[in-house]
Design a protein around this motif. Structure first.
Motif, PDB file in Angstrom:
ATOM      1  N   PRO A   1      77.144   2.579  35.923  1.00 38.79           N
ATOM      2  CA  PRO A   1      77.426   2.319  37.329  1.00 38.79           C
ATOM      3  C   PRO A   1      76.243   1.771  38.111  1.00 38.79           C
ATOM      4  N   MET A   2      76.550   0.997  39.137  1.00 37.94           N
ATOM      5  CA  MET A   2      75.610   0.703  40.217  1.00 37.94           C
ATOM      6  C   MET A   2      76.193   1.401  41.441  1.00 37.94           C
ATOM      7  N   ILE A   3      75.368   2.187  42.143  1.00 38.41           N
ATOM      8  CA  ILE A   3      75.887   2.971  43.249  1.00 38.41           C
ATOM      9  C   ILE A   3      75.236   2.593  44.576  1.00 38.41           C
ATOM     10  N   ALA A   4      75.955   2.874  45.644  1.00 38.14           N
ATOM     11  CA  ALA A   4      75.417   2.849  46.999  1.00 38.14           C
ATOM     12  C   ALA A   4      75.551   4.271  47.535  1.00 38.14           C
ATOM     13  N   ARG A   5      75.012   4.506  48.716  1.00 37.40           N
ATOM     14  CA  ARG A   5      75.094   5.817  49.346  1.00 37.40           C
ATOM     15  C   ARG A   5      75.872   5.706  50.660  1.00 37.40           C
ATOM     16  N   THR A   6      76.736   6.684  50.894  1.00 41.83           N
ATOM     17  CA  THR A   6      77.447   6.746  52.164  1.00 41.83           C
ATOM     18  C   THR A   6      76.482   7.224  53.249  1.00 41.83           C
ATOM     19  N   GLU A   7      76.950   7.235  54.486  1.00 44.77           N
ATOM     20  CA  GLU A   7      76.127   7.704  55.593  1.00 44.77           C
ATOM     21  C   GLU A   7      75.686   9.145  55.375  1.00 44.77           C
ATOM     22  N   ALA A   8      76.497   9.910  54.654  1.00 49.43           N
ATOM     23  CA  ALA A   8      76.159  11.304  54.365  1.00 49.43           C
ATOM     24  C   ALA A   8      75.268  11.451  53.140  1.00 49.43           C
ATOM     25  N   GLY A   9      74.957  10.333  52.492  1.00 52.57           N
ATOM     26  CA  GLY A   9      74.104  10.376  51.315  1.00 52.57           C
ATOM     27  C   GLY A   9      74.840  10.564  50.005  1.00 52.57           C
ATOM     28  N   ASP A  10      76.170  10.562  50.053  1.00 49.78           N
ATOM     29  CA  ASP A  10      76.955  10.746  48.830  1.00 49.78           C
ATOM     30  C   ASP A  10      77.017   9.443  48.037  1.00 49.78           C
TER      31      ASP A  10
END
Length: 267
Positions: free
Chosen positions: A215-224
């Motif tokens: 996977p390549m991931i990003a983070r939500t505003e909550a850091g998830d």
């Protein structure tokens, strides 16, 4: 460009900070003639439990747990849709030699129908023969809200272009590369509707051989964490001017989730 069957490792010295690698499976059109490398060059070792949904697959690819019994990976890492008991999925630690790692056997594989027909939408699902105990799952992006990064990449792939696979999971951060800029490198091989690019112009940070399917991931505003890409292909590993190319998960999310629901019922 060859696919990164061995695509993500992180360059380094004593701690094997290495480069991610690209699979050599079939790519779109002329991409199939390109170099088979792409890696997390310029990364650092991941902490235990930092990416708890990561899976290492026996054919030399990565993956992520979509459900406790289904792994999301790259289509070029597997064969065809149908029963398949040949794949081992290792889960449970950043250290592949850790006694905490548990192996699970595959039961069935589903390959993206679009990939099978045209070579785009490079994703596949692997159903395991039993649920993963204490599974930690990775959510996928269902909209394009997180498709412009920054991103995190990780894997056990080669520590340099053409190098050795890694024992310890490596990680790095990469910025989003706009479609027009990525097309300057890859031309018609890039399908901006189904592919997402990431990397630094000067090179040095990327996925590599053995990281395909991860996977390549990003983070939500909550850091998830949310999965926005699947390691797919590129030119070499961390070369200047050649960003990594990833399957754009948000574009395929509805089909991935529908296939997972259907796969859950396959005996």
């Amino acid at each position: 460009m060859n696919k990164r069957t061995t695509r993500l490792a992180i360059l380094g010295a004593a701690v094997a900070v290495g480069a991610l690698a690209i699979s050599t499976a079939s790519l779109p059109a002329s991409a199939a003639d390109a170099d088979p490398g792409i890696n997390v060059v310029g990364g650092t070792p991941a902490d235990e439990g930092e990416y708890p949904w990561m899976v290492r697959l026996s054919m030399g690819c990565g993956g992520s747990l979509l459900t406790d019994q289904i792994v999301l990976t790259a289509a070029h890492c597997v064969d065809a849709t149908g029963p398949d008991t040949s794949i081992t999925a290792s889960y449970g630690s950043v250290d592949l030699d850790s006694p905490d790692v548990v192996d699970y056997q595959s039961e069935y594989v589903h390959v993206s129908p679009t990939y099978a027909s045209s070579g785009i939408d490079d994703w596949a699902l692997i159903k395991l023969s039993e649920p993963v105990a204490d599974a930690q799952l990775l959510a996928i992006a269902e909209t394009g809200d997180y498709d412009e990064g920054p991103f995190e990449i990780m894997g056990w792939g080669a520590d340099s272009e053409g190098g050795s696979q890694q024992q310890y999971l490596l990680k790095a951060e990469v910025p989003f590369v706009p479609d027009a800029e990525c097309a300057d490198a890859y031309g018609a091989d890039l399908d901006p509707d189904t592919m997402l690019c990431a990397g630094v112009p000067e090179g040095g940070i990327d996925t590599c051989q053995g990281d395909s399917g991860g996977p390549m991931i990003a983070r939500t505003e909550a850091g998830d964490p949310v999965q926005v890409g699947v390691v797919s292909w590129g030119q070499g590993c961390a070369r200047p001017g050649y960003p990594g190319v990833y399957t754009q998960v948000s574009n395929a999310a509805a089909e991935i989730l529908a296939a997972a629901d259907e796969l859950a019922t396959v005996a």
